[in-house]
Write a protein that holds these residues in place. Sequence first.
Motif, mmCIF file in Angstrom:
data_model
loop_
_atom_site.group_PDB
_atom_site.id
_atom_site.type_symbol
_atom_site.label_atom_id
_atom_site.label_comp_id
_atom_site.label_asym_id
_atom_site.label_seq_id
_atom_site.Cartn_x
_atom_site.Cartn_y
_atom_site.Cartn_z
ATOM 1 N N LEU A 5 2.426 1.754 -3.482
ATOM 2 C CA LEU A 5 1.459 2.193 -4.482
ATOM 3 C C LEU A 5 1.014 3.627 -4.226
ATOM 4 O O LEU A 5 0.838 4.413 -5.158
ATOM 5 C CB LEU A 5 0.251 1.251 -4.476
ATOM 6 N N ALA A 6 0.832 3.983 -2.949
ATOM 7 C CA ALA A 6 0.429 5.348 -2.612
ATOM 8 C C ALA A 6 1.516 6.347 -3.014
ATOM 9 O O ALA A 6 1.222 7.422 -3.548
ATOM 10 C CB ALA A 6 0.130 5.446 -1.124
ATOM 11 N N LYS B 162 -5.246 1.425 -7.022
ATOM 12 C CA LYS B 162 -4.729 0.136 -6.557
ATOM 13 C C LYS B 162 -4.550 0.123 -5.050
ATOM 14 O O LYS B 162 -4.798 -0.889 -4.386
ATOM 15 C CB LYS B 162 -3.391 -0.180 -7.228
ATOM 16 N N ALA B 163 -4.135 1.255 -4.499
ATOM 17 C CA ALA B 163 -3.916 1.332 -3.052
ATOM 18 C C ALA B 163 -5.221 1.112 -2.286
ATOM 19 O O ALA B 163 -5.249 0.422 -1.264
ATOM 20 C CB ALA B 163 -3.306 2.686 -2.686
ATOM 21 N N SER B 164 -6.332 1.685 -2.775
ATOM 22 C CA SER B 164 -7.615 1.487 -2.099
ATOM 23 C C SER B 164 -8.065 0.036 -2.185
ATOM 24 O O SER B 164 -8.696 -0.492 -1.260
ATOM 25 C CB SER B 164 -8.682 2.408 -2.702
ATOM 26 N N TYR C 20 0.837 -1.205 0.000
ATOM 27 C CA TYR C 20 0.000 0.000 0.000
ATOM 28 C C TYR C 20 0.872 1.256 0.000
ATOM 29 O O TYR C 20 0.619 2.196 -0.769
ATOM 30 C CB TYR C 20 -0.916 0.009 1.226
ATOM 31 N N ASP C 21 1.898 1.282 0.846
ATOM 32 C CA ASP C 21 2.781 2.453 0.906
ATOM 33 C C ASP C 21 3.448 2.709 -0.441
ATOM 34 O O ASP C 21 3.537 3.855 -0.897
ATOM 35 C CB ASP C 21 3.849 2.253 1.984
ATOM 36 N N GLN D 288 -6.409 3.633 7.568
ATOM 37 C CA GLN D 288 -6.184 4.036 6.188
ATOM 38 C C GLN D 288 -7.470 3.971 5.361
ATOM 39 O O GLN D 288 -7.657 4.752 4.424
ATOM 40 C CB GLN D 288 -5.090 3.160 5.576
ATOM 41 N N TYR E 4 -9.155 6.977 3.238
ATOM 42 C CA TYR E 4 -9.706 6.859 1.877
ATOM 43 C C TYR E 4 -11.069 7.542 1.798
ATOM 44 O O TYR E 4 -11.347 8.311 0.876
ATOM 45 C CB TYR E 4 -9.806 5.392 1.484
#
Length: 362
Positions: free
Chosen positions: A118-119, A126-128, A115-116, A153, A157
């Motif tokens: 991709l963010a 993709k992160a969501s 996640y980190d 997180q 969102y």
Amino acid sequence: HLEILIRQIMHFARCFEDKCQAISISITLLFLSGKMLEGVKASLSTLASLGEELSRSPWWVPKLVIDFITPSIVQKHLIETETKLAGLSDETLLNYSVMVDPSKIMAMELMANLYDMLAFSYEALKASFILSKMIQITLKHGMSPLSPLAFVQFGNYYAIVRQLYDIGHHYVKLGLALMKQSPSRAHDCQIIFHSAYTRLHVEPMQSSCEFFLDGFRAAMKSGATRNAMKCAYFYDVTRFWAGKKLDELAKSMEETIKQTRFHKNLLLISIMRPMVRLTRRLVGESVTPQQNSLTSVFGETHNEEDTGEKNPFIVITEHFVEYYEALIFREFNKARECAEKYFSKVIGMPMYHRVFYFGLVS
């Protein structure tokens, strides 16, 4: 030395589970060195080995994004997660069973790292999806030490991306409550750190920035120096925007960047440089850039000015700070140029700079 140690662990490990922690550390090192592509590929490969395959493409395909995650797939997955959560009260979640499957616990850790990455690469869609996946794993297998982070997180969102602040703030507070109930303190820093994003939007800013200091203290207690430096940087930045005394901030930033160089966090140094330069200029200090070279954990030598030039988050941060600097010093042509660069990159990409921008022009 750390790379050699990781290779030894991988060689002498008796089973895949023995290798997992070393793999997680190596992925983190790739992330800190700005090697997003390699980090994402390694994460996808390991997740597939743990039974959580996310990509339909072979993991060695040289692409940063997970191509199959389309908006329709993300929307469907989020609706499924929202429906499952709607049937559970906060009390039920606070008394949820504990995750005991070691492969799922490891998968949660890898997804948090993914996640980190991709963010930071501005793959918000993709992160969501990763967040939704983490919550569904939690609901199926129980609460892991990283489940509170997923809820926090998920709240970010809702609040920052979808601008549903009440819902987002609710999930952030739920994540913090879950953190307090967790027997592990290892991830408190990350949870507190990420909770501050939504709280900056819905709570007074001058008090909200203190949450980053709370995160710093939690990180130092657990020995997580990487997270401590991240909290220190954001503490300095939010205090800057909140109007704290510049001479004190300049000293604090110098100490933060000194410690960041010591820990060889090339990514964070690249993010810090524009704000440090602006603060120095505001207090009348020299802003002549120092040509510092750093050696990464992989033994590679980089110039500080070049380490973040390809990272979208760093590029956008630099454009925004340069815009603000030009505006303060009445360099209007430069300000217009920087603003155009900033908005050409940031369209459709939610981030805290936009909040401050609208505050500046209102």
